[in-house]
Write an enzyme that holds these catalytic residues in place. Structure first.
Site, PDB file in Angstrom:
ATOM      1  CB  CYS A  65      89.238  71.048 -36.027  1.00 37.84           C
ATOM      2  SG  CYS A  65      87.545  70.809 -36.559  1.00 37.84           S
TER       3      CYS A  65
HETATM    4  O1  LIG Z   1      87.712  73.698 -38.375  1.00 38.10           O
HETATM    5  C1  LIG Z   1      88.512  73.108 -39.061  1.00 38.10           C
HETATM    6  C2  LIG Z   1      88.118  71.948 -39.899  1.00 38.10           C
HETATM    7  O2  LIG Z   1      86.780  71.610 -39.736  1.00 38.10           O
HETATM    8  C3  LIG Z   1      89.939  73.566 -39.101  1.00 38.10           C
HETATM    9  O3  LIG Z   1      90.405  73.796 -37.822  1.00 38.10           O
HETATM   10  C4  LIG Z   1      90.020  74.842 -39.954  1.00 38.10           C
HETATM   11  O4  LIG Z   1      89.666  74.488 -41.272  1.00 38.10           O
HETATM   12  C5  LIG Z   1      91.422  75.439 -39.916  1.00 38.10           C
HETATM   13  O5  LIG Z   1      92.345  74.525 -40.433  1.00 38.10           O
HETATM   14  P1  LIG Z   1      93.770  75.023 -40.970  1.00 38.10           P
HETATM   15  O6  LIG Z   1      94.469  75.612 -39.786  1.00 38.10           O
HETATM   16  O7  LIG Z   1      94.406  73.778 -41.493  1.00 38.10           O
HETATM   17  O8  LIG Z   1      93.483  76.042 -42.039  1.00 38.10           O
END
Ligand SMILES: O=C(CO)[C@H](O)[C@H](O)COP(=O)(O)O
Length: 144
Positions: A65
């Site tokens: 992520c």
């Molecule tokens: O690092 C992360 C979680 O630990 C996610 O990638 C980050 O929060 C972005 O997520 P989204 O695209 O759903 O906002």
């Protein structure tokens, strides 16, 4: 080796990760944004890859992520999974050796392509320690 791979976006090294694993001769099972398009939810995608390992459908997984933290936390909720967030090769070696980690968690924000290659080299070259104290730590962690 059969590897499950999950990412919540196709940004950063997510774009090259599947090819990089394929070049190393691994069979890759894709989840999250790598299977479904340009984004997915990190908790669900990391869980899906971790469950492949827990069920024995994959030997290891790589979960990603933006920070790597959410993917590692989600993967570690799956029984039998030992996910380690690695930002460098030394940590990847240690995670395999001292933690017998079976899921590599990566930050799509901080890991560059050259660092990804170093991390994967170290991860796949690594083996779990057979030292009694190391095994006791790993076994105790499974029981917490
Ligand atoms: O690092 C992360 C979680 O630990 C996610 O990638 C980050 O929060 C972005 O997520 P989204 O695209 O759903 O906002």
């Amino acid at each position: 080796m059969r590897i499950a791979v999950a990412a919540d976006s196709t940004d950063g090294v997510a774009a090259v990760l599947v090819d990089e694993l394929g070049r190393r001769g691994h069979e890759v099972l894709v989840h999250g944004a790598l299977a479904a398009g340009d984004r997915a939810d990190w908790a669900w995608s990391a869980e899906a890859a971790a469950r492949e390992v827990a069920a024995g459908r994959a030997e290891q997984a790589v979960v990603c992520c933006w920070t790597g933290t959410g993917a590692s936390i989600a993967a570690n909720k799956v029984a039998g999974v030992r996910a380690a967030l690695c930002a460098d090769a030394y940590t990847a070696t240690g995670a395999r050796r001292w933690n017998d980690a079976n899921v590599l968690a990566l930050s799509l924000r901080t890991v560059s392509e050259p660092t990804l290659a170093e991390i994967l080299d170290a991860w796949f070259a690594g083996t779990a320690s057979t030292d009694e104290t190391d095994r006791a730590n790993i076994d105790h962690t499974a029981e917490i």
